[in-house]
Design a protein around this motif. Structure first.
Motif, PDB file in Angstrom:
ATOM      1  N   THR A 112       0.863  -1.161  -0.156  1.00  0.00           N
ATOM      2  CA  THR A 112       0.017   0.047  -0.092  1.00  0.00           C
ATOM      3  C   THR A 112       0.909   1.387  -0.072  1.00  0.00           C
ATOM      4  OG1 THR A 112      -0.321  -0.070   2.322  1.00  0.00           O
ATOM      5  CG2 THR A 112      -1.796  -1.139   1.119  1.00  0.00           C
ATOM      6  N   LEU A 113       2.004   1.317   0.771  1.00  0.00           N
ATOM      7  CA  LEU A 113       2.733   2.540   0.789  1.00  0.00           C
ATOM      8  C   LEU A 113       3.564   2.752  -0.585  1.00  0.00           C
ATOM      9  CD1 LEU A 113       4.294   2.219   4.369  1.00  0.00           C
ATOM     10  CD2 LEU A 113       2.546   3.703   3.521  1.00  0.00           C
ATOM     11  N   LEU A 114       3.940   1.698  -1.147  1.00  0.00           N
ATOM     12  CA  LEU A 114       4.583   1.862  -2.570  1.00  0.00           C
ATOM     13  C   LEU A 114       3.810   2.439  -3.635  1.00  0.00           C
ATOM     14  CD1 LEU A 114       7.155  -1.089  -2.571  1.00  0.00           C
ATOM     15  CD2 LEU A 114       7.590   1.330  -1.946  1.00  0.00           C
ATOM     16  N   ASN A 115       2.564   2.064  -3.668  1.00  0.00           N
ATOM     17  CA  ASN A 115       1.447   2.630  -4.371  1.00  0.00           C
ATOM     18  C   ASN A 115       1.370   3.858  -4.068  1.00  0.00           C
ATOM     19  OD1 ASN A 115       0.801   0.266  -6.249  1.00  0.00           O
ATOM     20  ND2 ASN A 115      -0.753  -0.510  -4.613  1.00  0.00           N
ATOM     21  N   ASP A 116       1.300   4.612  -2.891  1.00  0.00           N
ATOM     22  CA  ASP A 116       0.950   5.932  -2.598  1.00  0.00           C
ATOM     23  C   ASP A 116       2.244   6.772  -3.020  1.00  0.00           C
ATOM     24  OD1 ASP A 116      -1.246   5.078  -1.648  1.00  0.00           O
ATOM     25  OD2 ASP A 116      -0.644   4.955   0.494  1.00  0.00           O
ATOM     26  N   ILE A 117       3.496   6.389  -3.418  1.00  0.00           N
ATOM     27  CA  ILE A 117       4.555   7.305  -3.836  1.00  0.00           C
ATOM     28  C   ILE A 117       4.252   7.940  -4.917  1.00  0.00           C
ATOM     29  CG2 ILE A 117       6.979   7.347  -4.354  1.00  0.00           C
ATOM     30  CD1 ILE A 117       7.466   5.304  -2.291  1.00  0.00           C
TER      31      ILE A 117
END
Length: 118
Positions: A112-117
Motif C-alpha cells: 500500500t505504501l509503495l502505491n502511494d508514492i
C-alpha cells in the motif's frame, strides 16, 4: 535482454550519507503502521532504498536484522509499483513499530505504501 524484476542489486542500496540526510530534510513521507517511508525524486536511472530499525525499540541486533531482512524482501517483491511510474526515487523505509510482525503483514503494508508514492 530484460533484467529480472525481482532483484535487489548492490547499486539499489542507499548508502550515501548526503542523500540520506537530504531525504530526511527535504523528502516527503507517508506512514502506515508499522512503516514510515521517506522519499525524494532522484536523478539516477534506478531506485535507491535504505532500511532502518530503531535500536530503542529492538535492543537485540538479531531482532533488528531480521526485521531489516523482511523489509528488504518486501521491497524487492513490490518494487515494480514504483518502477511503473517512470521516475526514480531515493527511499528510506523505517520500521516504527514496537513489536515484531509477521512477514505477510509487512508485505501488505509495503504494497500500500509503495502505491502511494507520487
Amino acid at each position: 535482454m530484460l533484467k529480472p524484476l525481482f532483484t535487489y542489486q548492490n547499486k539499489e542500496k542507499l548508502k550515501s550519507r548526503k542523500i540520506i540526510k537530504y531525504i530526511f530534510e527535504e523528502g516527503k513521507s507517508i506512514k502506515t503502521y508499522p512503516l514510515l517511508i521517506r522519499y525524494v525524486e532522484s536523478e539516477l536511472e534506478y531506485q535507491q532504498v535504505g532500511v532502518s530499525v530503531s535500536k530503542r525499540n529492538f535492543k537485540k541486533a538479531v531482532d533488528r536484522n531480521r526485521i531489516k531482512r523482511q523489509l528488504r524482501e518486501a521491497y524487492r517483491l513490490h518494487k515494480s509499483q514504483i518502477l511503473d511510474k517512470n521516475k526514480s526515487y531515493s527511499v528510506m523505509i523505517l520500521y516504527i513499530g514496537k513489536t515484531h510482525l509477521e512477514s505477510e503483514k509487512i508485505h501488505k503494508v509495503m504494497h500500500t505504501l509503495l502505491n502511494d508514492i507520487k
